[in-house]
Design a protein around this motif. Structure first.
Motif, PDB file in Angstrom:
ATOM      1  N   ASN A  52     -18.961  56.463  24.360  1.00  0.00           N
ATOM      2  CA  ASN A  52     -20.305  55.867  24.254  1.00  0.00           C
ATOM      3  C   ASN A  52     -20.424  54.697  25.231  1.00  0.00           C
ATOM      4  OD1 ASN A  52     -20.391  57.459  21.932  1.00  0.00           O
ATOM      5  ND2 ASN A  52     -21.514  55.913  20.782  1.00  0.00           N
ATOM      6  N   ALA A  53     -21.623  54.467  25.737  1.00  0.00           N
ATOM      7  CA  ALA A  53     -21.879  53.239  26.500  1.00  0.00           C
ATOM      8  C   ALA A  53     -21.630  52.067  25.562  1.00  0.00           C
ATOM      9  CB  ALA A  53     -23.319  53.228  26.987  1.00  0.00           C
ATOM     10  N   ASP A  54     -21.010  51.004  26.072  1.00  0.00           N
ATOM     11  CA  ASP A  54     -20.805  49.845  25.188  1.00  0.00           C
ATOM     12  C   ASP A  54     -21.298  48.545  25.814  1.00  0.00           C
ATOM     13  OD1 ASP A  54     -18.881  49.532  27.066  1.00  0.00           O
ATOM     14  OD2 ASP A  54     -17.161  49.619  25.694  1.00  0.00           O
ATOM     15  N   TYR A  55     -21.842  48.621  27.042  1.00  0.00           N
ATOM     16  CA  TYR A  55     -22.345  47.382  27.647  1.00  0.00           C
ATOM     17  C   TYR A  55     -23.649  46.944  26.969  1.00  0.00           C
ATOM     18  CZ  TYR A  55     -25.894  49.881  30.370  1.00  0.00           C
ATOM     19  OH  TYR A  55     -26.978  50.632  30.736  1.00  0.00           O
ATOM     20  N   ILE A  56     -24.278  47.878  26.233  1.00  0.00           N
ATOM     21  CA  ILE A  56     -25.361  47.517  25.311  1.00  0.00           C
ATOM     22  C   ILE A  56     -24.727  47.686  23.922  1.00  0.00           C
ATOM     23  CG2 ILE A  56     -27.663  48.119  24.438  1.00  0.00           C
ATOM     24  CD1 ILE A  56     -28.187  49.372  27.272  1.00  0.00           C
ATOM     25  N   PRO A  57     -24.416  46.574  23.209  1.00  0.00           N
ATOM     26  CA  PRO A  57     -23.590  46.685  21.991  1.00  0.00           C
ATOM     27  C   PRO A  57     -24.092  47.725  20.987  1.00  0.00           C
ATOM     28  CG  PRO A  57     -23.874  44.387  22.620  1.00  0.00           C
ATOM     29  CD  PRO A  57     -24.725  45.175  23.563  1.00  0.00           C
ATOM     30  N   ALA A  58     -25.395  47.852  20.788  1.00  0.00           N
ATOM     31  CA  ALA A  58     -25.900  48.796  19.779  1.00  0.00           C
ATOM     32  C   ALA A  58     -25.555  50.250  20.125  1.00  0.00           C
ATOM     33  CB  ALA A  58     -27.411  48.647  19.622  1.00  0.00           C
ATOM     34  N   LEU A  59     -25.361  50.560  21.392  1.00  0.00           N
ATOM     35  CA  LEU A  59     -25.073  51.956  21.767  1.00  0.00           C
ATOM     36  C   LEU A  59     -23.651  52.355  21.390  1.00  0.00           C
ATOM     37  CD1 LEU A  59     -26.808  52.386  25.259  1.00  0.00           C
ATOM     38  CD2 LEU A  59     -27.755  52.650  22.955  1.00  0.00           C
ATOM     39  N   ALA A  60     -22.755  51.361  21.341  1.00  0.00           N
ATOM     40  CA  ALA A  60     -21.362  51.648  20.984  1.00  0.00           C
ATOM     41  C   ALA A  60     -21.253  52.113  19.538  1.00  0.00           C
ATOM     42  CB  ALA A  60     -20.514  50.400  21.209  1.00  0.00           C
ATOM     43  N   LYS A  61     -22.261  51.726  18.720  1.00  0.00           N
ATOM     44  CA  LYS A  61     -22.206  52.041  17.280  1.00  0.00           C
ATOM     45  C   LYS A  61     -22.807  53.405  16.931  1.00  0.00           C
ATOM     46  CE  LYS A  61     -24.141  48.104  15.882  1.00  0.00           C
ATOM     47  NZ  LYS A  61     -24.778  47.269  14.911  1.00  0.00           N
ATOM     48  N   VAL A  62     -23.452  54.044  17.919  1.00  0.00           N
ATOM     49  CA  VAL A  62     -24.107  55.338  17.657  1.00  0.00           C
ATOM     50  C   VAL A  62     -23.032  56.401  17.381  1.00  0.00           C
ATOM     51  CG1 VAL A  62     -25.555  57.154  18.700  1.00  0.00           C
ATOM     52  CG2 VAL A  62     -26.096  54.732  19.095  1.00  0.00           C
ATOM     53  N   ASP A  63     -23.305  57.303  16.454  1.00  0.00           N
ATOM     54  CA  ASP A  63     -22.363  58.366  16.092  1.00  0.00           C
ATOM     55  C   ASP A  63     -22.051  59.246  17.320  1.00  0.00           C
ATOM     56  OD1 ASP A  63     -20.999  60.518  15.083  1.00  0.00           O
ATOM     57  OD2 ASP A  63     -22.534  61.111  13.620  1.00  0.00           O
ATOM     58  N   SER A  64     -20.785  59.224  17.742  1.00  0.00           N
ATOM     59  CA  SER A  64     -20.382  59.967  18.950  1.00  0.00           C
ATOM     60  C   SER A  64     -20.438  61.473  18.744  1.00  0.00           C
ATOM     61  CB  SER A  64     -18.941  59.620  19.328  1.00  0.00           C
ATOM     62  OG  SER A  64     -18.794  58.249  19.460  1.00  0.00           O
ATOM     63  N   ASN A  65     -20.527  61.901  17.485  1.00  0.00           N
ATOM     64  CA  ASN A  65     -20.504  63.343  17.221  1.00  0.00           C
ATOM     65  C   ASN A  65     -21.876  64.005  17.271  1.00  0.00           C
ATOM     66  OD1 ASN A  65     -17.692  63.537  16.818  1.00  0.00           O
ATOM     67  ND2 ASN A  65     -17.999  62.492  14.856  1.00  0.00           N
ATOM     68  N   ILE A  66     -22.929  63.209  17.436  1.00  0.00           N
ATOM     69  CA  ILE A  66     -24.266  63.824  17.551  1.00  0.00           C
ATOM     70  C   ILE A  66     -24.215  64.792  18.732  1.00  0.00           C
ATOM     71  CG2 ILE A  66     -26.691  63.407  18.154  1.00  0.00           C
ATOM     72  CD1 ILE A  66     -26.417  60.616  16.883  1.00  0.00           C
ATOM     73  N   TYR A  67     -24.673  66.012  18.492  1.00  0.00           N
ATOM     74  CA  TYR A  67     -24.654  67.019  19.570  1.00  0.00           C
ATOM     75  C   TYR A  67     -25.715  68.070  19.272  1.00  0.00           C
ATOM     76  CZ  TYR A  67     -22.735  70.855  22.497  1.00  0.00           C
ATOM     77  OH  TYR A  67     -22.562  71.868  23.399  1.00  0.00           O
ATOM     78  N   ALA A 306     -25.662  64.050  23.418  1.00  0.00           N
ATOM     79  CA  ALA A 306     -24.275  63.844  22.974  1.00  0.00           C
ATOM     80  C   ALA A 306     -23.835  62.509  23.586  1.00  0.00           C
ATOM     81  CB  ALA A 306     -23.365  64.982  23.453  1.00  0.00           C
ATOM     82  N   PRO A 307     -23.659  61.463  22.780  1.00  0.00           N
ATOM     83  CA  PRO A 307     -23.473  60.113  23.324  1.00  0.00           C
ATOM     84  C   PRO A 307     -22.290  59.857  24.274  1.00  0.00           C
ATOM     85  CG  PRO A 307     -24.162  59.989  21.044  1.00  0.00           C
ATOM     86  CD  PRO A 307     -23.872  61.442  21.322  1.00  0.00           C
ATOM     87  N   PRO A 308     -21.107  60.487  24.118  1.00  0.00           N
ATOM     88  CA  PRO A 308     -20.024  60.100  25.034  1.00  0.00           C
ATOM     89  C   PRO A 308     -20.340  60.426  26.511  1.00  0.00           C
ATOM     90  CG  PRO A 308     -19.138  61.168  23.084  1.00  0.00           C
ATOM     91  CD  PRO A 308     -20.624  61.394  23.059  1.00  0.00           C
ATOM     92  N   LEU A 309     -20.141  59.405  27.364  1.00  0.00           N
ATOM     93  CA  LEU A 309     -20.527  59.492  28.775  1.00  0.00           C
ATOM     94  C   LEU A 309     -19.310  59.582  29.688  1.00  0.00           C
ATOM     95  CD1 LEU A 309     -23.034  56.471  28.842  1.00  0.00           C
ATOM     96  CD2 LEU A 309     -23.549  58.850  28.217  1.00  0.00           C
ATOM     97  N   ASP A 310     -19.523  60.113  30.890  1.00  0.00           N
ATOM     98  CA  ASP A 310     -18.467  60.063  31.913  1.00  0.00           C
ATOM     99  C   ASP A 310     -18.592  58.750  32.701  1.00  0.00           C
ATOM    100  OD1 ASP A 310     -20.525  60.320  33.764  1.00  0.00           O
ATOM    101  OD2 ASP A 310     -20.125  62.441  34.192  1.00  0.00           O
ATOM    102  N   LYS A 311     -17.801  58.604  33.755  1.00  0.00           N
ATOM    103  CA  LYS A 311     -17.765  57.326  34.493  1.00  0.00           C
ATOM    104  C   LYS A 311     -19.081  57.006  35.201  1.00  0.00           C
ATOM    105  CE  LYS A 311     -12.931  56.367  35.075  1.00  0.00           C
ATOM    106  NZ  LYS A 311     -12.334  57.563  34.402  1.00  0.00           N
ATOM    107  N   SER A 312     -19.860  58.038  35.539  1.00  0.00           N
ATOM    108  CA  SER A 312     -21.152  57.787  36.209  1.00  0.00           C
ATOM    109  C   SER A 312     -22.256  57.440  35.215  1.00  0.00           C
ATOM    110  CB  SER A 312     -21.577  59.013  37.018  1.00  0.00           C
ATOM    111  OG  SER A 312     -20.617  59.300  37.988  1.00  0.00           O
ATOM    112  N   GLY A 313     -21.961  57.544  33.905  1.00  0.00           N
ATOM    113  CA  GLY A 313     -22.965  57.211  32.886  1.00  0.00           C
ATOM    114  C   GLY A 313     -23.762  58.411  32.424  1.00  0.00           C
ATOM    115  N   ASN A 314     -23.228  59.610  32.635  1.00  0.00           N
ATOM    116  CA  ASN A 314     -23.929  60.837  32.231  1.00  0.00           C
ATOM    117  C   ASN A 314     -23.174  61.508  31.078  1.00  0.00           C
ATOM    118  OD1 ASN A 314     -25.797  60.585  34.446  1.00  0.00           O
ATOM    119  ND2 ASN A 314     -24.187  61.361  35.796  1.00  0.00           N
TER     120      ASN A 314
END
Ligand code: GLN
Length: 339
Positions: A52-67, A306-314
């Motif tokens: 998950n993106a974490d530079y915006i704190p609220a995004l780190a808390k989003v359920d990573s399993n949403i798909y 699906a929240p988990p991102l790669d290094k480019s932010g996608n």
């Protein structure tokens, strides 16, 4: 050949043309679409790559399993698989629809002239990209160009501008959208870098209104909450010449759609846009909330979350799922069949 068979021949040709014209915009049957969705869903369901993106704190808390994945055809049929009710923040996907609105108000040339329509080769919030060409020679899919596009929306007050933006997004999605206040608050507290970018774009004369107000409205637009179906309807509206295929509302001029799609194709997945286009041929846009939407012009809109991102932010899963489904359905506009 006598006259009669010739007439029969013409009648047959005409009937064929009529049948072709009446055929659904997507050449695939509902069964094909459902099968492609199911296959992509199960293939990537357990993939654990990315974060998950974490530079915006609220995004780190989003359920990573949403798909979830959704396809909406240009004849308004909706197909979904997986988690399509959970919402994430739209983030950078919003940039497409703010840019589309600016084009609606001022014409595509206003975008081309003010921030450019070329890839930066830099990350989406790069300050170097601003410095390189004094805030020009970039595009509205990266933060400097996007905040500038937000500053170009007509309106006397921030509230008036915001009403136009949210109304535009809601028309594209075909339902009233709203802001996730927790995400907005979290990003507003931590968006100093975007504020700096807005100030620079003002200093270089691209933003002509209050830069910090533009940055705040931009932060709000990134916090709009959407599910996979919303994103697919938004994409399908672009695929259908600016007319929402579910509500029937013409949301933007059909004549401006090619320019919107061109900018998405150039920079929708930032520095990985070339790789994406190489794999799918689809104009697309990603957001750090984990959503991606893509457009197969004349055929369908497709989106995945699906929240988990790669290094480019996608989003890792969304890229893979959309590529598989679109390729299975013949969505690539650069893949003509030889005659
Ligand atoms: N709101 C985010 C930002 O400005 C959007 C970035 C993104 O989705 N790539 O940093």
């Amino acid at each position: 050949m006598t006259r009669k068979p010739l007439r029969a021949c013409r009648a047959l040709a005409l009937a064929t043309v009529l049948v072709l014209a009446a055929a659904p915009a997507s050449a695939q049957s509902p069964g094909d679409i459902e099968a492609a969705l199911k296959a992509a869903y199960s293939k990537y369901k357990d993939l654990k790559e990315g974060a998950n993106a974490d530079y915006i704190p609220a995004l780190a808390k989003v359920d990573s399993n949403i798909y979830g994945i959704a396809v909406v055809t240009t004849d308004g049929k909706v197909y979904t698989v997986g988690d399509v009710t959970s919402e994430v923040s739209i983030q950078s996907i919003s940039k497409v629809f703010t840019m589309a609105r600016v084009m609606e108000e001022q014409g595509p040339q206003a975008i081309a002239e003010n921030m450019g329509v070329d890839a930066t080769g830099q990350v989406f919030n790069s300050i170097v990209a601003v410095e390189q060409y004094k805030g020009g020679e970039m595009n509205a899919m990266v933060n400097p160009g996007a905040i500038t596009a937000t500053s170009m929306i007509k309106g006397a007050t921030a509230e008036e501008i915001w009403k136009t933006i949210l109304g535009t997004y809601s028309d594209f999605a075909g339902r009233p959208l709203s802001v996730n206040q927790e995400v907005y608050k979290s990003e507003a507290e931590t968006n100093q870098r975007n504020q700096a970018i807005a100030m620079l774009m003002y200093a270089y004369g691209h933003i002509k209104a209050d830069p910090l107000r533009a940055c705040d409205v931009y932060t709000r637009q990134c916090s709009v909450s959407v599910n996979a179906k919303d994103l697919a309807v938004m994409a399908a509206t672009l695929a259908n010449g600016g007319k929402n295929p579910v509500t029937g509302k013409q949301v933007m001029k059909a004549e401006n759609v090619p320019e919107v799609l061109a900018v998405m194709a150039t920079a929708g997945l930032y520095d990985d846009s070339g790789k994406w286009l190489f794999t799918t041929g689809l104009p697309a846009k990603s957001g750090v909330g984990g959503g991606i939407l893509a457009v197969s012009p004349g055929k369908f809109g497709i989106a995945a979350i699906a929240p988990p991102l790669d290094k480019s932010g996608n989003s890792v899963k969304a890229q893979k799922a959309i590529a598989d489904v679109s390729n299975a359905l013949g969505g690539n506009p650069y893949a003509p069949k030889p005659k």
